[in-house]
Design a protein around this motif. Structure first.
Motif, PDB file in Angstrom:
ATOM      1  N   VAL A   1      -1.098   6.403  -5.042  1.00  0.00           N
ATOM      2  CA  VAL A   1       0.148   7.144  -4.820  1.00  0.00           C
ATOM      3  C   VAL A   1       0.366   7.361  -3.325  1.00  0.00           C
ATOM      4  N   PHE A   2      -0.696   7.702  -2.616  1.00  0.00           N
ATOM      5  CA  PHE A   2      -0.613   7.920  -1.176  1.00  0.00           C
ATOM      6  C   PHE A   2      -0.194   6.643  -0.460  1.00  0.00           C
ATOM      7  N   LEU A   3      -0.784   5.521  -0.794  1.00  0.00           N
ATOM      8  CA  LEU A   3      -0.441   4.245  -0.172  1.00  0.00           C
ATOM      9  C   LEU A   3       1.011   3.866  -0.470  1.00  0.00           C
TER      10      LEU A   3
ATOM     11  N   THR B   1       3.931   3.459   2.323  1.00  0.00           N
ATOM     12  CA  THR B   1       4.675   2.200   2.375  1.00  0.00           C
ATOM     13  C   THR B   1       6.179   2.463   2.318  1.00  0.00           C
ATOM     14  N   ILE B   2       6.614   3.363   1.448  1.00  0.00           N
ATOM     15  CA  ILE B   2       8.045   3.695   1.325  1.00  0.00           C
ATOM     16  C   ILE B   2       8.554   4.340   2.610  1.00  0.00           C
ATOM     17  N   VAL B   3       7.802   5.258   3.181  1.00  0.00           N
ATOM     18  CA  VAL B   3       8.215   5.927   4.416  1.00  0.00           C
ATOM     19  C   VAL B   3       8.328   4.917   5.549  1.00  0.00           C
TER      20      VAL B   3
ATOM     21  N   ILE C   1      11.768   3.906   7.609  1.00  0.00           N
ATOM     22  CA  ILE C   1      11.841   3.974   9.071  1.00  0.00           C
ATOM     23  C   ILE C   1      12.286   2.632   9.645  1.00  0.00           C
ATOM     24  N   LEU C   2      11.713   1.543   9.120  1.00  0.00           N
ATOM     25  CA  LEU C   2      12.067   0.211   9.587  1.00  0.00           C
ATOM     26  C   LEU C   2      13.538  -0.097   9.309  1.00  0.00           C
ATOM     27  N   VAL C   3      14.013   0.226   8.116  1.00  0.00           N
ATOM     28  CA  VAL C   3      15.413  -0.044   7.754  1.00  0.00           C
ATOM     29  C   VAL C   3      16.363   0.784   8.611  1.00  0.00           C
ATOM     30  N   SER C   4      16.071   2.079   8.791  1.00  0.00           N
ATOM     31  CA  SER C   4      16.979   2.925   9.567  1.00  0.00           C
ATOM     32  C   SER C   4      16.999   2.531  11.037  1.00  0.00           C
TER      33      SER C   4
END
Length: 158
Positions: A10-12, A16-18, A22-25
């Motif tokens: 869950v942590f990984l 990964t989502i965060v 960040i990359l998309v924004s």
């Protein structure tokens, strides 16, 4: 042990989502800065060199200008690209504001000393752009006036 593996998974996934967000924004921001979706045009509306205190409402800008040797009120219409002199009195007319088709300013024409703004003798005048009629709003000389035409209120301090 199973619980730790689930927590680790869950942590990984959350990390990964965060990182993905960040990359998309940051990519979207960089793209916007390189190719902005809006355009900003700058237009010089006067070359007098003595224009001060501009106020804007809709497509009209008013300001005080000393190009003729005394302060007068001018207006520029952004739609028609035309400038108009609102006041022509030999005394100083300053601090114009505009709301709708009304232009209001401080006027020294009835003052005791037309060269000293701090001395007093200022009146409030209004020009109706629709009727082309100028009206004296105050009937007394005032030492200090604050105009807030945007709220249709006048604070007059004697």
């Amino acid at each position: 042990m199973k619980f730790n593996k689930k927590l680790h998974s869950v942590f990984l996934a959350a990390v990964t989502i965060v990182l993905f967000l960040i990359l998309v924004s940051s990519t979207a921001l960089a793209s916007t800065l390189e190719n902005p979706s809006f355009t900003m045009n700058k237009t010089r509306i006067t070359t007098s060199g003595s224009a001060e205190y501009p106020e804007i409402y809709g497509d009209r800008i008013v300001w005080q200008d000393n190009r003729s040797g005394n302060w007068d009120v001018y207006m520029y219409n952004l739609s028609t690209k035309k400038e108009a002199q609102i006041t022509t009195n030999k005394s100083a007319q300053t601090n114009p504001v505009i709301y709708g088709d009304k232009v209001v300013w401080l006027d020294m024409r009835n003052g005791e000393n037309t060269n000293d703004f701090n001395y007093g003798g200022q009146d409030v005048y209004m020009y109706n752009l629709s009727s082309k009629k100028e009206t004296r709003i105050t009937a007394i000389h005032l030492k200090s006036i604050q105009i807030s035409l945007q709220r249709w209120t006048f604070m007059i301090i004697r």
